[in-house]
Design an enzyme around this catalytic site. Structure first.
Site, short mmCIF file in Angstrom:
data_model
loop_
_atom_site.label_atom_id
_atom_site.label_comp_id
_atom_site.label_asym_id
_atom_site.label_seq_id
_atom_site.Cartn_x
_atom_site.Cartn_y
_atom_site.Cartn_z
N ASP A 55 8.68 51.77 25.46
CA ASP A 55 8.36 52.78 26.47
C ASP A 55 7.43 52.17 27.52
OD1 ASP A 55 7.67 55.48 27.64
OD2 ASP A 55 8.74 56.15 25.86
N SER A 97 13.26 62.84 26.11
CA SER A 97 12.23 61.84 25.77
C SER A 97 11.27 62.37 24.73
CB SER A 97 11.42 61.45 27.01
OG SER A 97 12.03 60.44 27.74
N HIS A 145 3.87 58.39 29.71
CA HIS A 145 5.09 58.67 28.95
C HIS A 145 5.07 58.00 27.58
CE1 HIS A 145 9.46 58.50 28.02
NE2 HIS A 145 9.56 59.56 28.79
#
Length: 758
Positions: free
Chosen positions: A140, A543, A213
């Site tokens: 990520d 996600s 994220h």
């Protein structure tokens, strides 16, 4: 990247909707290529494969350099070449393929309680020992190591099986790792070879997460227990990952300009060598044949090492055929809602109120109705209704509530535009593209997002009433919302465009308004103008659903360390639920109607029952090789995926229908009988299982032989054949659904059925 539905507006997030992209070059321009080599064909004159790779490269270019050499994910290397050089290299001995670089994109707590992972079921999962030896690897945007979600309090020594490390770089040293966060690496050579050097004033050239994220996904999967967590007071409570006692290893592969396949493969290569047990990848975009798909190829190598690979399905719903990451050795995860919401009322001067959602925290609007204007009437731009930067006329907006339509630019950016023009609040209306799906945002001014139906009524009022007024009332957090879960409209849907006879997604998990840890380098909106800093953030996307399943897989690995990745996925799929407690089917928020296996796969994950599924559908590497033969792949294509010489047996009849998958997808081209064979293994001991069939249509008759399976002991295998007899043809494009369930009275082993007429 398997993008999350954030409202960030950095360059990174502006590319989230574009999918998988070929990073092309003309015959004279340089591009990055991934070169697959036939390892067994290395001449004896070379001692090391890397020397052979370098020599092969030198034969066609004096200036090209090796960006990466791969040992585990594939056999080969990445380099920069012109198209002519790539063509020349393809002709060299031992070269299987020369594939251009692809750019992937990110698919962007109450969750444990909602999933039944409360104290009542705590004894199902070990809290020490095996559970603390499981390592979840996350590809990520990196990690914010100071987050409390990576506290190693109570953790013992790092497992002796761990071979990974903690790399240093901008604002990151080896001391940032601990007994919880046991690995942190970053991969930027592919990115920099295409995009130029990383600007370290904008992002850290290290494992540090400046975006948020990666911190959100890794803490969702395996974050430590943090009491008193919330976003600005919303969703307050105890935050914990799905597998809070597992270890975390992060592999930063995503940067401001995207995630590049050469870096992703390098990260998978390292993760395999490091000895992770689960790989979580909330990235993807687009689809291509498996021998050209870097994520699919790397995942195959991980699967061979016993690593379960969980990937997000994508955020391209509610369109059909919109899935990413559909290889059958990948667990593909769609998104559903929680039973928690953040209501905010849009109150109109005509006495009508409409419920929307908001995470705004700040000074409330005055306790009175305020002037109200539609953005399309406060702009000279043709798209003024969208509240894009610079389109609102301040003189028409100042002191007013502004109604903006959703689309094009980020939701929170619209509020920022209204605020900059002097507006005091925003009512944001969904359009047909988003329907009734409500995604909450931490807006910078009082705002609420309403569904399409409410939006149409509000828009009619504000554009027809001579003196429209409105206000917004923020109501905080509510739980116990029903129905829940519902399938998120953004969650990508089947059918599977690469292999229609493999049903995808596999299942759904929570992915809407998820609270998890956040970076200290960006505000909750990701906007440059957002100076707020938070320890936790609430965002949405597949996600977010992907790491839920990654963490649950880690829990199952701790309980059943002998289970293969296919066995773990089977347990999660066959125990997933497809109905609410009242027996009614799960709903799809995009249609308001019951969802289908093309939306929810096998159903919504149910971890408490997955520990004891009764029967499992297992798969080996040999099974997957047979699957590639069934696709009529050439030996070279099979080698690109599997890194080995493998010849399909010309005397054997290979069929995709016989891959031992826990679901059934039937692609009907003409009337007749379609046979599927499956083998189940008893993991619940001796028992007699009887089959139950359901089907929506009389156009297809489903029969199972035998209809009863008798198991005398644990680990015994039994096979059965399903025949789908199509009596009459439906119109092309029609779909019908059903279920095949085996039960011994204690376990229910369910498989979804999807039948498509093509």
């Amino acid at each position: 990247m398997s993008s999350f539905l954030s409202s960030s507006t950095t360059a990174f997030f502006l590319i989230l909707c574009l999918g998988l992209r070929h990073v092309s070059s003309s015959s004279s321009e340089h591009g990055t290529y991934i070169v697959h080599m036939a390892q067994s064909q290395m001449p004896s004159s070379f001692d090391l494969h890397s020397n052979w790779y370098d020599s092969s490269l030198r034969s066609i270019s004096d200036s090209a350099e090796l960006l990466y050499t791969y040992e585990n994910a594939i056999h080969g290397f990445a380099t920069r070449l012109t198209q002519d050089e790539a063509d020349s290299l393809m002709a060299q001995p031992g070269v299987l393929s020369v594939l251009p670089e692809h750019r992937y994109e990110l698919h962007t707590t109450r969750t444990p309680l909602f999933l039944g992972l409360d104290d009542h079921n705590a004894d199902l999962f070990p809290q020490t020992g095996a559970s603390t030896d499981v390592v979840v690897g996350v590809l990520d945007t990196g990690v914010w190591p100071e987050s409390k979600s990576y506290s190693d309090e109570g953790f013992g020594p790092v497992p002796s099986t761990w071979k990974g490390g903690c790399e240093t770089g901008t604002n990151f040293t080896a001391s940032h790792c601990n007994r919880k966060l046991i690995g942190a690496r970053f991969f930027a050579r592919g990115y920099e070879s295409t995009m130029g050097p990383i600007d370290e004033s904008k992002e850290s050239r290290s494992p540090r997460d400046d975006d948020g994220h990666g911190t959100h996904t890794s803490s969702t999967a395996a974050g430590s227990v943090v009491e008193g967590a919330s976003l600005l007071g919303y969703a307050s409570g105890t935050a914990r990952g799905m597998a809070p006692h597992a270890r975390v290893a992060v592999y930063k592969v995503c940067w401001l300009g995207g995630c590049f396949s050469s870096d992703i493969l390098a990260a998978i290569d390292k993760a395999i060598a490091d000895n992770v047990n689960v790989l979580s990848m909330s990235l993807g975009g687009g689809t291509s044949e498996y021998y050209r798909d870097g994520v699919a190829i790397g995942a195959f190598a991980a699967m061979e090492r016993g690593i379960l690979v969980s990937c997000s399905a994508g955020n391209a719903g509610p369109s059909s055929f919109s899935l990413s990451n559909v290889a059958p050795w990948i667990t593909t995860v769609g998104a559903g809602t929680l039973d928690r919401d953040f209501p905010a009322l849009a109150i109109l001067g005509n006495g009508k109120n409409f419920t929307g959602v908001s995470l705004f925290k700040g000074e409330a609007l005055p306790d009175k109705l305020l002037p109200f204007i539609y953005a399309g009437n406060a702009s000279n731009a043709t798209n003024g209704n969208l509240c894009m930067t610079g389109t609102l006329i301040p003189e028409k907006v100042k002191g007013k509530i502004v109604m903006c339509d959703r689309g094009i630019n980020a939701r929170v950016q619209k509020g920022d535009v209204v605020k900059a023009a002097g507006g005091v609040g925003m009512i944001l209306a969904n359009t047909a593209a988003n329907g009734e799906e409500l995604v909450a945002d931490a807006h910078l001014l009082p705002a609420t997002t309403v569904g399409e139906k409410a939006g149409d009524l509000i828009r009619h009022y504000v554009t027809t009433d001579p003196h429209p007024t409105a206000t917004i009332s923020i109501l905080g957090t509510v739980v116990g919302v029903k129905p829940s879960p519902v399938v998120a409209a953004f969650s990508s849907r089947g059918p599977n465009s690469i292999t229609p006879n493999i049903l995808k997604p596999d299942l759904i998990a929570p992915g809407v308004n998820i609270l998890a840890a956040w970076t200290g380098a960006a505000g909750p909106t990701g906007l440059a103008s957002d100076s707020r800093r938070v320890e936790f953030n609430i965002i949405s996307g597949t996600s977010m659903s992907c790491p839920h399943v990654s963490g649950l897989a880690a829990l199952l690995k701790a309980v059943h360390p002998e289970w293969s990745p296919a066995a773990i996925r089977s347990a999660l799929m066959t125990t997933a639920y497809k109905t609410y407690k009242d027996g009614k089917p799960l709903l799809d928020i995009a249609t308001g109607k019951p969802s289908t296996p093309f939306e929810h796969g096998a159903g919504h994950v149910s971890p408490a029952t997955a520990t004891n599924p009764g029967l499992i559908y297992d798969l080996t590497t040999e099974d997957y090789l047979g699957f590639l033969c069934a696709l009529n792949y050439t030996s070279s294509q099979i080698r690109s995926v599997s890194r080995r010489n493998y010849t399909c047996d010309p005397s054997k009849s290979y069929s995709v229908a016989d891959l031992n998958y826990p679901s059934f997808a039937v692609n009907v081209e003409e009337a007749g009988a379609y046979k599927y064979t499956r083998t189940v293994t008893s993991v619940g001991g001796a028992g007699t299982y009887s089959v139950k069939l359901t089907s929506e249509t009389t156009a297809v008759k489903i029969s199972v032989e035998p209809a009863v399976l008798n198991f005398k002991a644990a680990n015994e295998k039994q096979s059965y054949t399903v025949t789908f007899t199509v009596d009459s043809s439906k119109a092309s494009g029609s779909n019908s659904f059903g279920t095949i369930e085996w039960s011994d009275g204690k376990h229910v082993v369910g498989s979804p059925v999807a039948i498509s007429w093509t």
